[in-house]
Design an enzyme around this catalytic site. Structure first.
Site, short mmCIF file in Angstrom:
data_model
loop_
_atom_site.label_atom_id
_atom_site.label_comp_id
_atom_site.label_asym_id
_atom_site.label_seq_id
_atom_site.Cartn_x
_atom_site.Cartn_y
_atom_site.Cartn_z
N THR A 1 138.94 -47.38 62.98
CA THR A 1 139.58 -46.16 63.46
C THR A 1 138.94 -45.63 64.74
OG1 THR A 1 140.07 -45.63 61.18
CG2 THR A 1 140.31 -43.83 62.75
N GLU B 1 141.08 -44.54 53.86
CA GLU B 1 141.32 -45.97 53.65
C GLU B 1 142.82 -46.26 53.60
OE1 GLU B 1 138.73 -48.29 51.71
OE2 GLU B 1 137.01 -46.96 51.95
N PRO C 1 139.42 -42.31 67.93
CA PRO C 1 139.98 -40.97 68.07
C PRO C 1 141.49 -40.99 68.31
CG PRO C 1 137.93 -41.12 69.28
CD PRO C 1 138.23 -42.50 68.76
#
Lengths: 310, 379, 250
Positions: B125, B362, B127
């Site tokens: 991941t 997740e 921003p």
């Protein structure tokens, strides 16, 4: 008929064994012999309670040497033609029972709270399955060694007819050496002698103990606890534990706060005359085992009771 | 079909619950309050082989299978979600290395993390990136025998512990996402303060900054440009852990509600006597049983996941169902507690904060449903 | 020097239900008694101190092999077991004979450790009986054990005093439940437990036959609950009860 032999090195328990022996003999002419080892005062005491007492004087027989004591008692039982040996079910007595029974070829039971003779056999009452049940168990062998729980029988009263005679046995080589004996520091509370017990469980906090103790004092009793309070939380010394692995008591009154009441606990107060239980869980088994049951916060009840009594 | 546990499974479950009772439960509130797991807890979990439970002994694991992993994680999750999620992420990172790594990579990075001396991370991941691999902006440029990585990763677990991090970056050769094994705290690696998140506290999320981080070419995990299968595999297996942790939370909510219902009195009667409470307790029991067997099944499937897409579907539906049900279960447990359920003196407030996090992490719930629907409709 | 730990499989006491005061053991799983885990932990600590192996011995039905996995997981090195469904319900004198026979098969025995009483029966007879059969010194209710070469120093914790005793090895020790905190086995240890060496004997393999039961059970019932079970609503009420029963204001 073969005799009954009683032995305990514990001054308070030995006279109880005498009473049990007399009940078992049932006045049928069965001889009762008490034995004391290296303890003339105890021998005199038992004689004063009407027992034919044999005193074994032999410095080589250490009380701490279970094998040596078992050997001495085995010889005594043979010389005195005793088929049944009654011992005290304190730690020393339980340990002795197994060794002596094996020597004698006897069946044995410990923590026995009741006895009766049935068709020439001895039937014993005792707890099993961790205290969940009370079993009657019969010793099938001709010889029997039985360790009796403290206070299962009253101490034998003073009566005439007793005497002390010396008994010689062959000493065996010592099996252990006693390096040191240390008295336990705690004020040696005798929970089993207390008429009132205020018993605290995990449902109360450590901060409530002074109050519980005060109530115990006002009622003329002692404070005691369930096992986790002493072994897990260490809030009270272990000699205050009530239950299967602690003390089994018969107080007039047991006031029980915040104990859930698993059998391993309740077995310790099953013989109390009156049981009062306070618990915030209405399904707590403890409440079913009580004469007076109160569903309430144990901490608050302790506080209120203290204010009302104090 | 047998719904019984073997002796070994029972013993592993019991071992985890014994550790929880003895060591973790007394610190659970502290972990939630301080947002930090005491070192002795990490060490204790390591001694019990809980960090590398499903992996091969050869690489430092306990080789117990994901079925046993699920059982142990449920017990940990029931008592304290932070340490449980820390293990889950460690196994997610290690799982990817185990599946796609070379023998050298496995031998180098797995043993210490299986013992809990190091902890693995999994960094996808960013921003500006949701769940779309095409959107990642972290770049890897090849210079001779190594790559130079630049970029920022967001909400990364275990980023503040030493150990391997599986980092996804677009490499300049393939122009596609590639997975790299980066050693945390190497030159150019830096982290933010932990995010102050609502639940799963102690299992920290941090931002990670890569400034000219040099990674040897042999640290490419899988193929160059082959980051996508590493990502889907890793995320799918990560769901085994998060499902188990949430399952433990449901059990905690269920037990807390049942206990409170029996103890709390209203007009002299325990509230368990009232039907409104009884119905809620029944709902909790149903949710727990349904989630429990679904999660246990996922553990068994993970032991032998031949078709990655099919497994991804099972993992997605299990994770979504269990995490959604945890939210409902925590809410019901709060309801049973009435106003007291809003006070931080009661466990259920922590469970509620933990539960609400589940559907978001997740793989957000909606995304999971897309995975499920995709597999169902295309087969 | 090897350390022998004698262990007993008992029904999980929490799961026993009463039907008409009769205990029902149907479907109740077996477990290790809590105090047996203390005995094992004492053995493991001695092993760490002075080497050798920890060998567990147990007698019972076929289930014992499964039950003992927990002890092997916790660190016992080997098991000597008598497995025989006919030997599921021995009483103390018979168990002692069987265990003593097993122990005789083990080389270089230093300390034989028992729990002070089994978790279900708590009679504490087997350990001392084994000591007598094998002719060994014994110390019961131990709160500390320390081996120094060919001797051991054991603290016997009595109700009102501790006795520190020394004996030549081999010897028999029975331990109290508070002697230690049993360790928790790791995942790897649990998985390897089933593969540890086991010597399994049938009842017929024992060199001497077991005598008949020295003790038989005539009846075994949950105690009758003769408590009054009067609900008390307030502390005031409680105090009047205590007064009526003569405990307050005497």
């Amino acid at each position: 008929m073969a005799a009954i032999l009683v032995y305990s090195d514990h001054e308070k328990l030995a006279p109880e064994l005498l009473t049990a022996a007399r009940l078992l003999a049932g006045g049928k002419g069965t001889g009762i012999k008490a034995v004391a080892i290296n303890n003339a005062a105890l021998a005199q005491d038992l004689a004063g309670r009407g027992a034919e007492t044999c005193l074994i004087n032999d410095a080589a027989i250490l009380a701490a040497d279970t094998a040596a004591v078992a050997s001495a008692l085995c010889q005594a039982a043979e010389k005195l033609d005793a088929a049944i040996v009654l011992l005290s079910s304190d730690r020393r007595g339980k340990e002795l029972a197994g060794r002596l029974a094996q020597k004698l070829g006897a069946g044995s039971l410990a923590d026995v709270s009741g006895l009766k003779a049935e068709d020439g056999k001895v039937q014993c009452t005792r707890n099993t399955l961790g205290g969940a049940t009370v079993a009657v168990q019969q010793i099938e062998t001709d010889k029997a060694v039985i360790a009796l729980a403290a206070r299962s029988f009253e101490a034998a009263p003073q009566q005439a007819g007793g005497k002390v005679s010396e008994l010689a046995v062959a000493a065996t080589a010592p099996s252990v050496r006693l390096i040191e004996t240390r008295s336990k520091a705690s004020e040696a509370v005798d929970l089993q002698a207390a008429e009132v017990l205020v018993i605290v469980g995990q449902g109360v906090g450590k901060e409530d103990f002074p109050v519980a103790e005060k109530i115990a004092k006002i009622l003329g009793g002692e404070i005691a606890c369930s096992k986790p309070v002493a072994t897990d939380k260490k809030w009270l010394p272990e000699d205050r534990i009530i239950g299967l692995s602690g003390k089994k008591c018969k107080p007039q009154l047991a006031l029980i706060f915040g104990v859930s009441g698993q059998v391993q606990f309740t077995v310790g107060i099953r013989d109390a005359s009156t049981v009062v239980a306070v618990n915030n869980d209405e399904n707590a088994f403890m409440l079913q085992m009580a004469d007076y049951a109160m569903v309430a916060d144990a901490k608050e009840v302790l506080e209120e009771l203290n204010r009302a009594l104090g | 079909m047998e719904f019984t546990l073997s002796k070994e499974q029972l013993l592993i479950q019991k071992m985890a619950s014994d550790f929880c009772e003895k060591s973790l439960a007394p610190l659970a509130e502290q972990i939630d309050r301080d947002n930090q797991i005491p070192a002795e807890i990490i060490a204790g979990l390591g001694e019990l082989d809980l960090f590398g439970l499903p992996f091969k002994e050869e690489y430092g694991g306990a080789e117990a299978g994901y079925d046993c992993y699920v059982l142990a994680m449920e017990q940990l999750g029931k008592v304290s979600s932070g340490p449980a999620i820390t293990i889950s992420v460690n196994c997610l990172g290690l799982g990817a290395i185990d599946k796609f790594g070379t023998p050298e990579q496995k031998a180098k990075y797995m043993p210490k993390a299986c013992r809990g001396e190091h902890l693995a991370s999994f960094a996808f991941t960013e921003p500006g990136t949701g769940s779309d691999p095409k959107q990642i902006t972290t770049r890897a440029v090849k210079e001779g025998d190594h790559y130079v990585i630049n970029g920022t990763k967001r909400f990364i677990s275990n980023a503040d512990y030493l150990g391997p991090m599986v980092v996804f970056a677009t490499d300049d050769e393939s122009g596609k996402p590639t997975a790299f094994i980066v050693e945390k705290f190497c030159a150019g690696y830096s982290i933010s303060e932990p995010w102050h998140k609502i639940g799963y506290r102690g299992g920290n999320l941090l931002d990670v900054y890569f400034k000219d981080v040099k990674v040897p070419a042999e640290n490419v995990l899988g193929k160059v440009g082959g980051g996508f299968p590493v990502l889907t595999y890793g995320i799918a297996f990560g769901k085994v852990g998060i499902s188990s942790v949430a399952l433990g939370g449901i059990l905690a909510a269920f037990e807390a509600a049942a206990k409170y219902a029996k103890e709390k009195t209203h007009r002299g009667e325990p509230i368990a006597k009232f039907q409104a409470i009884q119905l809620r307790i029944a709902d909790l029991a149903m949710k727990y049983e349904a989630c429990r067997w679904l999660t246990y099944r996922l553990g068994c499937l993970a032991n032998d996941a031949k078709d990655p897409m099919l497994f991804a579907k099972e993992a997605a539906l299990t994770k979504t169902f269990v995490c959604d049900n945890y939210v409902e279960a925590a809410r019901i447990a709060v309801d049973v507690h009435g106003s007291y359920g809003l006070m931080n003196d009661y466990l259920v407030t922590r469970l509620y904060r933990d539960a609400i996090l589940g559907p978001q992490v997740e793989g957000v719930a909606d995304m999971q449903k897309m995975i499920v629907a995709g597999v169902v409709l295309n087969s | 020097m090897n350390i022998v730990v004698a262990m007993k499989q008992i029904p999980d006491l929490q799961q026993i239900r009463m039907r008409n005061r009769q205990p029902s053991l149907d479907g109740v799983p077996y477990a290790l008694g809590l105090i047996d885990k203390n005995a094992l932990e004492a053995g493991l600590q001695l092993k760490e101190q002075s080497g050798g192996k920890v060998i567990l011995v147990s007698v019972g039905n076929e289930e014992v092999e499964e039950t003992m996995k927990e002890a092997l997981a916790a660190g016992a090195d080997e098991a000597y077991l008598v497995l025989d469904d006919d030997l599921a319900d021995l009483e103390s004198s018979q168990t002692a004979v069987a265990l003593a026979e097993l122990i005789k098969k083990i080389d270089d025995v230093g300390v034989v450790i028992f729990g002070e009483g089994s978790g279900d029966n708590y009679s504490g007879q087997v350990g001392p009986r084994v000591a007598e059969i094998l002719g060994l010194p014994q110390v019961g209710c131990a709160s500390h054990i320390e081996v120094n070469g060919a001797t051991a120093r054991v603290t016997r914790s009595l109700e009102n005093a501790d006795e520190i005793l020394e004996a030549e090895l081999p010897m028999v020790v029975t331990v109290l439940g508070d002697i230690n905190e049993p360790r928790i086995p790791s995942v790897t240890q649990i998985l390897k437990a089933g593969k540890k060496p086991k010597q399994i004997f049938a009842g017929s393999d024992l060199e001497i036959g077991l005598a008949g039961r020295a003790v038989s059970t005539i009846s075994n019932l949950a105690p009758e609950n003769a408590r009054k079970r009067v609900a008390v609503g307030s502390v005031d009420e409680l105090i009047s009860v205590l007064r009526a029963e003569g405990f307050v204001g005497r």
